[in-house]
Enzyme design. Structure first.
Site, PDB file in Angstrom:
ATOM      1  N   ARG A 219       0.847  -1.198   0.000  1.00 38.56           N
ATOM      2  CA  ARG A 219       0.000   0.000   0.000  1.00 38.56           C
ATOM      3  C   ARG A 219       0.879   1.243   0.000  1.00 38.56           C
ATOM      4  O   ARG A 219       1.996   1.238   0.511  1.00 38.56           O
ATOM      5  CB  ARG A 219      -0.939   0.008   1.190  1.00 38.56           C
ATOM      6  CG  ARG A 219      -0.284   0.054   2.572  1.00 38.56           C
ATOM      7  CD  ARG A 219      -0.020   1.447   3.064  1.00 38.56           C
ATOM      8  NE  ARG A 219       0.238   1.467   4.499  1.00 38.56           N
ATOM      9  CZ  ARG A 219       1.048   2.309   5.100  1.00 38.56           C
ATOM     10  NH1 ARG A 219       1.729   3.190   4.386  1.00 38.56           N
ATOM     11  NH2 ARG A 219       1.196   2.293   6.404  1.00 38.56           N
ATOM     12  N   GLU A 318      -6.923   7.394   6.906  1.00 36.05           N
ATOM     13  CA  GLU A 318      -5.893   8.258   7.516  1.00 36.05           C
ATOM     14  C   GLU A 318      -5.342   9.271   6.508  1.00 36.05           C
ATOM     15  O   GLU A 318      -4.941  10.375   6.872  1.00 36.05           O
ATOM     16  CB  GLU A 318      -4.787   7.362   8.064  1.00 36.05           C
ATOM     17  CG  GLU A 318      -3.733   8.097   8.838  1.00 36.05           C
ATOM     18  CD  GLU A 318      -2.692   7.150   9.418  1.00 36.05           C
ATOM     19  OE1 GLU A 318      -3.051   6.053   9.862  1.00 36.05           O
ATOM     20  OE2 GLU A 318      -1.500   7.518   9.398  1.00 36.05           O
ATOM     21  N   ARG A 322      -5.485   5.635   0.159  1.00 36.02           N
ATOM     22  CA  ARG A 322      -4.554   4.539   0.396  1.00 36.02           C
ATOM     23  C   ARG A 322      -4.732   3.631  -0.817  1.00 36.02           C
ATOM     24  O   ARG A 322      -5.830   3.096  -1.043  1.00 36.02           O
ATOM     25  CB  ARG A 322      -4.900   3.768   1.673  1.00 36.02           C
ATOM     26  CG  ARG A 322      -4.528   4.515   2.960  1.00 36.02           C
ATOM     27  CD  ARG A 322      -3.018   4.506   3.149  1.00 36.02           C
ATOM     28  NE  ARG A 322      -2.555   5.308   4.269  1.00 36.02           N
ATOM     29  CZ  ARG A 322      -2.213   4.819   5.452  1.00 36.02           C
ATOM     30  NH1 ARG A 322      -2.328   3.528   5.691  1.00 36.02           N
ATOM     31  NH2 ARG A 322      -1.760   5.616   6.390  1.00 36.02           N
ATOM     32  N   CYS A 364       0.598  11.183   8.748  1.00 34.34           N
ATOM     33  CA  CYS A 364       1.460  10.719   9.842  1.00 34.34           C
ATOM     34  C   CYS A 364       2.919  10.768   9.391  1.00 34.34           C
ATOM     35  O   CYS A 364       3.251  10.239   8.325  1.00 34.34           O
ATOM     36  CB  CYS A 364       1.074   9.291  10.217  1.00 34.34           C
ATOM     37  SG  CYS A 364       2.034   8.648  11.597  1.00 34.34           S
ATOM     38  N   THR A 366       5.302   9.050  10.121  1.00 35.90           N
ATOM     39  CA  THR A 366       5.909   7.719   9.938  1.00 35.90           C
ATOM     40  C   THR A 366       5.749   7.209   8.510  1.00 35.90           C
ATOM     41  O   THR A 366       6.423   6.275   8.112  1.00 35.90           O
ATOM     42  CB  THR A 366       5.289   6.676  10.898  1.00 35.90           C
ATOM     43  OG1 THR A 366       3.922   6.503  10.544  1.00 35.90           O
ATOM     44  CG2 THR A 366       5.400   7.089  12.330  1.00 35.90           C
ATOM     45  N   ARG A 373       4.168   0.543   2.330  1.00 41.06           N
ATOM     46  CA  ARG A 373       4.320  -0.598   3.235  1.00 41.06           C
ATOM     47  C   ARG A 373       4.007  -1.856   2.443  1.00 41.06           C
ATOM     48  O   ARG A 373       2.878  -2.049   1.973  1.00 41.06           O
ATOM     49  CB  ARG A 373       3.395  -0.487   4.445  1.00 41.06           C
ATOM     50  CG  ARG A 373       3.757  -1.493   5.549  1.00 41.06           C
ATOM     51  CD  ARG A 373       2.972  -1.251   6.822  1.00 41.06           C
ATOM     52  NE  ARG A 373       1.692  -1.929   6.822  1.00 41.06           N
ATOM     53  CZ  ARG A 373       1.500  -3.173   7.235  1.00 41.06           C
ATOM     54  NH1 ARG A 373       2.494  -3.897   7.706  1.00 41.06           N
ATOM     55  NH2 ARG A 373       0.287  -3.698   7.192  1.00 41.06           N
ATOM     56  N   ARG A 402       3.845  -7.227  12.767  1.00 41.14           N
ATOM     57  CA  ARG A 402       2.548  -6.844  13.340  1.00 41.14           C
ATOM     58  C   ARG A 402       1.666  -8.086  13.422  1.00 41.14           C
ATOM     59  O   ARG A 402       1.988  -9.102  12.806  1.00 41.14           O
ATOM     60  CB  ARG A 402       1.802  -5.851  12.430  1.00 41.14           C
ATOM     61  CG  ARG A 402       2.487  -4.550  12.214  1.00 41.14           C
ATOM     62  CD  ARG A 402       1.636  -3.638  11.312  1.00 41.14           C
ATOM     63  NE  ARG A 402       2.294  -2.362  11.123  1.00 41.14           N
ATOM     64  CZ  ARG A 402       1.767  -1.336  10.463  1.00 41.14           C
ATOM     65  NH1 ARG A 402       0.576  -1.440   9.921  1.00 41.14           N
ATOM     66  NH2 ARG A 402       2.418  -0.199  10.328  1.00 41.14           N
ATOM     67  N   GLU A 407      -2.335  -2.883  12.410  1.00 41.33           N
ATOM     68  CA  GLU A 407      -1.437  -2.304  13.406  1.00 41.33           C
ATOM     69  C   GLU A 407      -2.033  -2.429  14.811  1.00 41.33           C
ATOM     70  O   GLU A 407      -3.240  -2.326  15.001  1.00 41.33           O
ATOM     71  CB  GLU A 407      -1.223  -0.819  13.083  1.00 41.33           C
ATOM     72  CG  GLU A 407      -0.084  -0.251  13.868  1.00 41.33           C
ATOM     73  CD  GLU A 407       0.429   1.068  13.298  1.00 41.33           C
ATOM     74  OE1 GLU A 407      -0.280   1.691  12.516  1.00 41.33           O
ATOM     75  OE2 GLU A 407       1.556   1.433  13.660  1.00 41.33           O
TER      76      GLU A 407
HETATM   77  P1  ADP Z   1      -1.622  -0.181   6.837  1.00 42.02           P
HETATM   78  O1  ADP Z   1      -0.924   0.871   7.625  1.00 42.02           O
HETATM   79  O2  ADP Z   1      -0.746  -0.810   5.844  1.00 42.02           O
HETATM   80  O3  ADP Z   1      -2.956   0.198   6.286  1.00 42.02           O
HETATM   81  P2  ADP Z   1      -2.686  -1.999   8.901  1.00 42.02           P
HETATM   82  O4  ADP Z   1      -1.728  -2.832   9.696  1.00 42.02           O
HETATM   83  O5  ADP Z   1      -3.577  -1.048   9.615  1.00 42.02           O
HETATM   84  O6  ADP Z   1      -1.778  -1.330   7.831  1.00 42.02           O
HETATM   85  O7  ADP Z   1      -3.548  -2.963   8.005  1.00 42.02           O
HETATM   86  C1  ADP Z   1      -4.668  -2.568   7.268  1.00 42.02           C
HETATM   87  C2  ADP Z   1      -5.418  -3.816   6.787  1.00 42.02           C
HETATM   88  O8  ADP Z   1      -4.672  -4.477   5.784  1.00 42.02           O
HETATM   89  C3  ADP Z   1      -5.692  -4.839   7.878  1.00 42.02           C
HETATM   90  O9  ADP Z   1      -6.951  -5.402   7.649  1.00 42.02           O
HETATM   91  C4  ADP Z   1      -4.620  -5.865   7.624  1.00 42.02           C
HETATM   92  O10 ADP Z   1      -4.982  -7.135   8.082  1.00 42.02           O
HETATM   93  C5  ADP Z   1      -4.549  -5.847   6.112  1.00 42.02           C
HETATM   94  N1  ADP Z   1      -3.261  -6.358   5.602  1.00 42.02           N
HETATM   95  C6  ADP Z   1      -2.041  -5.839   5.764  1.00 42.02           C
HETATM   96  N2  ADP Z   1      -1.103  -6.598   5.180  1.00 42.02           N
HETATM   97  C7  ADP Z   1      -1.767  -7.643   4.617  1.00 42.02           C
HETATM   98  C8  ADP Z   1      -1.367  -8.787   3.846  1.00 42.02           C
HETATM   99  N3  ADP Z   1      -0.095  -9.007   3.521  1.00 42.02           N
HETATM  100  N4  ADP Z   1      -2.338  -9.633   3.442  1.00 42.02           N
HETATM  101  C9  ADP Z   1      -3.636  -9.421   3.759  1.00 42.02           C
HETATM  102  N5  ADP Z   1      -4.074  -8.373   4.462  1.00 42.02           N
HETATM  103  C10 ADP Z   1      -3.151  -7.485   4.886  1.00 42.02           C
HETATM  104  C1  CIR Z   2       1.701   6.911  17.635  1.00 43.49           C
HETATM  105  O1  CIR Z   2       2.304   7.968  17.695  1.00 43.49           O
HETATM  106  O2  CIR Z   2       2.021   5.894  18.245  1.00 43.49           O
HETATM  107  C2  CIR Z   2       0.461   6.825  16.771  1.00 43.49           C
HETATM  108  N1  CIR Z   2       0.105   8.156  16.371  1.00 43.49           N
HETATM  109  C3  CIR Z   2       0.716   5.919  15.563  1.00 43.49           C
HETATM  110  C4  CIR Z   2       1.952   6.199  14.816  1.00 43.49           C
HETATM  111  C5  CIR Z   2       2.127   5.342  13.560  1.00 43.49           C
HETATM  112  N2  CIR Z   2       2.501   4.010  13.755  1.00 43.49           N
HETATM  113  C6  CIR Z   2       3.691   3.541  14.246  1.00 43.49           C
HETATM  114  O3  CIR Z   2       4.589   4.232  14.674  1.00 43.49           O
HETATM  115  N3  CIR Z   2       3.852   2.221  14.230  1.00 43.49           N
END
Ligand code: ADP
Ligand code: CIR
Length: 456
Positions: A219, A318, A322, A364, A366, A373, A402, A407
């Site tokens: 993403r 966010e 995305r 963000c 980060t 990612r 994760r 996250e």
């Molecule tokens: P991001 O910051 O990349 O949006 P999150 O950890 O919040 O990450 O994940 C967002 C969604 O994407 C969640 O539902 C997560 O399970 C899904 N996701 C992330 N990586 C994968 C993957 N490799 N395969 C399937 N789903 C994924």
């Molecule tokens: C934080 O500062 O912890 C939250 N605002 C999330 C930051 C983004 N994620 C991360 O550092 N893993």
């Protein structure tokens, strides 16, 4: 008498005294006398026992009333949010809130690790407290730091309210960005390299036998130039973003052709199913909540996806966009190619916010730079038992681990989400390649453990 027996006797006496035995006996006798024994005997007993309970018709009416009340509450909550959004805080109010927020952060001696706490000195607070970005956004330092002021356990604690925030509050953002992305030693004023998708063909299927990898995903985040980020988007602008993205997807071609669904039109059960299939976001992150990410929910939010659910665009989560490419296998090459094609298509119609030093802008810090990612959901049952080794390998390979629920979720059954930890200071290609190399190394380690287990 043993103590258990005496407790039993006491309990029986209590049931008799309270009339429970009598009521149950009467219900059972009534059931015994019933000529046509009811199919649902429990319901019969319940009805008999509960003289003042509502009958079926009354029950249905009450259920309807409850649903209506819930809808009204949701509508009123939205209305309240809208009205709150119209109230402009005065500079004095901002000043008061900022000082109170800062004090509570600094006074907390248990949670001391956020980068906001580390870099927001009293001098910077004084300098920035009443400064704003340009009108009509007028973002204050408070708008950026409110999440970290409230959540002292934040890793970072700050979000940019608009593109300008990164420059107007640069003495705060810059060190945070440098430290988070490991760029403290970088002497250049420009932290991010130019966009470079490299030779896409060098990214491969990492698990052709489908033994370890359940799915792969890449993403990136994008924000439309000229519009504030989530904390300062007005209700109208949320819709503007949605309209722009919807229009931009209309020219998609081939496997990227899909449908845009606005969140308000997706019933909650379907939303939950989509979240489980990892194709939809949900509200609920407390850090984002405080930062104002869910204002006017669900207005302007939605998802575009192709029928195969391998190419998606999340709107107004966010970041404005995305852009996501996925596969239910380890074919990272296929995922990468589709992402690049999808982005290039969108770029024909949309201009995204960029920064001369930080590259692509995200709300963000980060996510700045590539905003990329790349992740796999991978099962490594043997390696995951040795948590220390796994952590050390991840650190060495610049990977982040994760849970698979996203996250801040935990690892279950040896299945985890492995992704590139770095986003800034490297090209897109370098980061995807680093994930590829890292995952190959982890799979090799798992295979060695399997062989050692068979031999030993
Ligand atoms: P991001 O910051 O990349 O949006 P999150 O950890 O919040 O990450 O994940 C967002 C969604 O994407 C969640 O539902 C997560 O399970 C899904 N996701 C992330 N990586 C994968 C993957 N490799 N395969 C399937 N789903 C994924
Ligand atoms: C934080 O500062 O912890 C939250 N605002 C999330 C930051 C983004 N994620 C991360 O550092 N893993």
């Amino acid at each position: 008498m043993t103590s258990i027996e005496s407790k039993r006797v006491q309990y029986r006496k209590y049931l008799e005294r309270a009339g429970v035995i009598d009521a149950l006996s009467k219900a059972l006798i009534k059931l015994y006398e019933e000529q046509n024994k009811p199919e649902d005997a429990i319901r019969f007993v319940r009805k008999f026992m509960c003289e003042s309970c509502p009958d079926d018709a009354q029950y249905d009416l009450m259920k309807n009333d409850l649903e209506e009340a819930k809808t009204t509450i949701a509508r009123l909550e939205q209305e309240l949010e809208r009205l709150r959004g119209q109230i402009k805080k005065s500079p004095e109010e901002y000043q008061e809130l900022t000082m109170a927020g800062y004090k509570s952060l600094i006074d907390d001696e248990e949670n001391v690790s956020s980068l906001l706490r580390k870099y927001l000195t009293p001098e910077l607070l004084e300098e920035y407290m009443l400064v704003t970005t340009s009108s009509p956004v007028d973002a204050y330092l408070y708008d950026c730091a409110v999440s970290g002021f409230e959540h002292h356990d934040s890793a970072v604690g700050i979000y940019a309210a608009d593109a300008e925030s990164y420059d107007v509050f640069t003495k705060l953002f810059e060190p945070i960005i440098r430290e988070y992305h490991g760029q403290e030693e970088n002497e250049s004023d420009v932290l991010q390299k130019d966009i470079d998708w490299g030779n896409v063909d060098e990214i491969e299927n990492l698990d052709a036998e489908r033994k370890y990898i359940l799915s792969a995903r890449i993403r990136i985040a994008r924000n439309i130039e000229g519009l504030p980020f989530f904390a300062k988007l007005t209700e109208k602008q949320l819709i503007e973003v949605e309209d722009k993205v919807r229009a931009a997807t209309e020219t998609m071609d081939g496997e990227l052709i899909g449908t845009y669904l606005t969140l308000g039109d997706i019933d909650s059960e379907t939303q939950q199913e989509m979240v489980k299939r990892h194709i939809l976001f949900q509200r609920g992150d407390p850090y984002l909540q405080t930062a104002g990410c869910y204002r006017f929910w669900p207005t302007g939010r939605g998802v575009y996806h192709n029928p195969a659910e391998t190419f998606l665009i999340w709107v107004n989560e966010e970041d404005h966009l995305r852009i996501i490419s996925m596969a239910q296998c380890g074919d990272l090459g296929d995922v990468y190619q589709r992402l690049v094609t999808g982005l290039q298509e969108l770029e024909k119609n949309l201009t995204f916010a960029r920064h001369p030093s930080y590259g692509n802008l995200s709300a963000c810090p980060t996510n700045l730079g590539t905003t990329l990612r790349a992740s796999v959901h991978i099962r490594l049952p043997l390696l995951s038992k040795d948590e220390e080794r796994l952590k050390a390998m991840a650190e060495e390979l610049s990977l982040q681990i994760r849970g698979t629920g996203g996250e801040h979720t935990s690892i279950e059954d040896g299945v985890m989400d492995i992704s590139n930890k770095r986003r800034l200071g490297f090209t897109e290609f370098e980061l995807v390649k680093s994930l590829q190399d890292g995952v190959v190394a982890l799979i090799n380690a798992e295979e060695e453990l399997e062989i050692a287990g068979q031999e030993g």
